[in-house]
Scaffold this motif. Structure first.
Motif, PDB file in Angstrom:
ATOM      1  N   LEU A  57      11.139  57.584  89.686  1.00  0.00           N
ATOM      2  CA  LEU A  57       9.781  57.761  90.344  1.00  0.00           C
ATOM      3  C   LEU A  57       9.572  58.401  91.576  1.00  0.00           C
ATOM      4  N   TYR A  58      10.563  57.770  92.632  1.00  0.00           N
ATOM      5  CA  TYR A  58      10.455  58.768  93.827  1.00  0.00           C
ATOM      6  C   TYR A  58      10.579  60.020  93.500  1.00  0.00           C
ATOM      7  N   ASP A  59      11.581  60.789  92.717  1.00  0.00           N
ATOM      8  CA  ASP A  59      11.862  62.253  92.586  1.00  0.00           C
ATOM      9  C   ASP A  59      10.393  62.965  91.938  1.00  0.00           C
ATOM     10  N   GLU A  61       7.263  61.740  91.820  1.00  0.00           N
ATOM     11  CA  GLU A  61       6.289  61.753  92.838  1.00  0.00           C
ATOM     12  C   GLU A  61       6.212  62.836  93.523  1.00  0.00           C
ATOM     13  N   HIS A  62       7.512  63.045  94.302  1.00  0.00           N
ATOM     14  CA  HIS A  62       7.665  64.262  95.184  1.00  0.00           C
ATOM     15  C   HIS A  62       7.657  65.501  94.325  1.00  0.00           C
ATOM     16  N   GLU A  67       1.033  59.954  92.865  1.00  0.00           N
ATOM     17  CA  GLU A  67       1.247  58.649  93.123  1.00  0.00           C
ATOM     18  C   GLU A  67       1.035  57.789  91.611  1.00  0.00           C
TER      19      GLU A  67
END
Lengths: 92, 340
Positions: A57-59, A61-62, A67
């Motif tokens: 999810l972090y990757d 979103e980046h 979001e």
């Protein structure tokens, strides 16, 4: 609807899908035949559990500049579900 | 089922039943003892365990030396032994936590100008100092919870008091984390991530005995991937002990100057579920007396480098844990293999 109009979303989805698979491949801890991965493939079958899905999810979103609620990603069973989420957020 | 498997299963069943009966009898015995006597006995059991468990003893002594808390083998052995006594106390205190959390204030002695006591601690505080202490903005001592003095950062306290706000509480195997969890559960429900015991009957017995208030364990491993997120969505606190070896599932983060493969859960939940993250520790300051510290919320902006962000957060958490351990090194559980 013209052929080009119909193929445009499919093309965009394909690009989003390819980028998603690239991200998953980079953060996966298990070996898989990534060329055989399809929209219907489940994230679980690729070794993503409740914790590693947070890494993804972090990757995501980046990479896509969006979001997404963590619960939405956890509930998304397949890669196609994740792609749909991204498209709904206008991922570019 | 193959005969060998059936025999092994039968043997395990017998062993589990024996462990259950033994623990039940031991707990009944402990319950009849005054808490001070039970604590002395627990310490003795801790020392015995330290003497008998050679593998864990070696790990503890090695860890103490590696972390720089002892200059030689003798000092390290002494600290590791006291740590084993402490661990036995942790278990006792957790099982009889009501005697800590529900303590009545002590009677002031004659001749002294009485001030309201705080649990078993009589207070003689200068009025100006008291005004400072009572000012929440100063972030100093707040009203105690039984035998537990609270030092909760005002911003963290606001989060704890907000029923709708989920949060992550990170701690380590220091002080009495069970008591800390139970105290914090008076503010909001706390779910502590725990590995169930191998013996399910013992697990049930221990769980039934503990007066947990709104503190409950949730399994470390489960087929339900949403369990952590649900806890947070319901406005509860998710409590984790981060000082465990995460094998290949962690990232290297220094603890006492040496890298440990550390679980990333607390940091990742803060980063992607966007929930506040605080460090908490509950240190024993006297027999059956504790000080519970909760840090200000850690705020970390995402950089785009996931690993670097996670390591930065975990370094801050470890630094706060180290700070607490330096206050009372014998209250750290040195006997587990976080360095491998």
């Amino acid at each position: 609807m013209s052929d080009s109009a119909a193929s445009e979303p499919r093309q965009q989805r394909s690009e989003t899908f390819s980028r998603l698979v690239g991200l998953m491949r980079a953060s996966a801890t298990e070996e898989h035949d990534w060329d055989a991965v399809e929209p219907g493939t489940t994230t679980e079958s690729l070794g993503f559990d409740s914790l590693s899905i947070l890494d993804l999810l972090y990757d995501v979103e980046h990479e896509f500049g969006v979001e997404i609620e963590a619960e939405e990603v956890v509930e998304a069973k397949t890669l196609g579900d994740v792609v749909r989420l991204l498209e709904e957020r206008g991922a570019g | 089922m193959a005969p060998a498997e059936a025999r092994a299963g039968f043997a395990t069943g017998i062993r589990h039943a024996a462990e259950y009966r033994l623990l039940q009898a031991a707990l009944a015995g402990f319950d009849r003892l005054p808490i001070g006597t039970a604590a002395a006995l627990a310490r003795r059991l801790g020392r015995t365990w330290f003497a008998l468990d050679r593998r864990r003893r070696r790990v503890a002594i090695s860890n103490v030396l590696r972390a720089g808390f002892a200059g030689d083998q003798r000092q390290a052995t002494d600290l590791a032994r006291r740590s084993a006594e402490h661990f036995a106390l942790v278990v006792l205190e957790a099982l009889r936590s009501e005697e800590i959390l529900d303590r009545e204030p002590a009677e002031p002695e004659g001749g002294a100008e009485p001030q309201p006591a705080c649990g078993g601690v009589e207070l003689r505080i200068d009025p100006a100092a008291r005004a400072l202490l009572e000012d929440e903005a100063q972030g100093m001592v707040q009203p105690a919870c039984g035998g537990v003095e609270l030092r909760i950062d005002p911003a963290a306290r606001a989060l704890l008091e907000d029923e709708a706000q989920g949060m992550v509480l990170s701690s380590g195997h220091f002080g009495n984390w069970e008591i800390g969890g139970q105290v914090l559960s008076r503010f909001k429900p706390v779910a502590g991530i725990a590995r169930p015991m191998n013996n399910p009957r013992v697990e049930r017995l221990v769980q039934q005995r503990k007066p947990r208030y709104r503190f409950r364990p949730i399994p470390k491993y489960s087929g339900e991937p949403r369990r952590f997120l649900e806890v947070l969505r319901q406005g509860e606190a998710l409590a984790l002990l981060t000082d465990q070896h995460a094998r290949s599932g962690g990232v290297p983060v220094e603890l006492f100057g040496h890298p440990v493969s550390t679980y990333t859960t607390s940091a990742m939940l803060h980063l992607v579920a966007r929930v506040p993250l605080c460090f908490a520790a509950c240190r024993r300051v006297a027999p059956l007396r504790f000080e519970l510290v909760v840090s200000p919320p850690i705020e970390h902006r995402r950089s785009g480098d996931r690993r670097a962000d996670v390591q930065a957060i975990l370094r801050r958490l470890n630094a706060m844990l180290e700070e607490q351990v330096r206050l009372a090194p014998d209250q750290y559980v040195w006997g587990h293999r976080f360095w491998r």
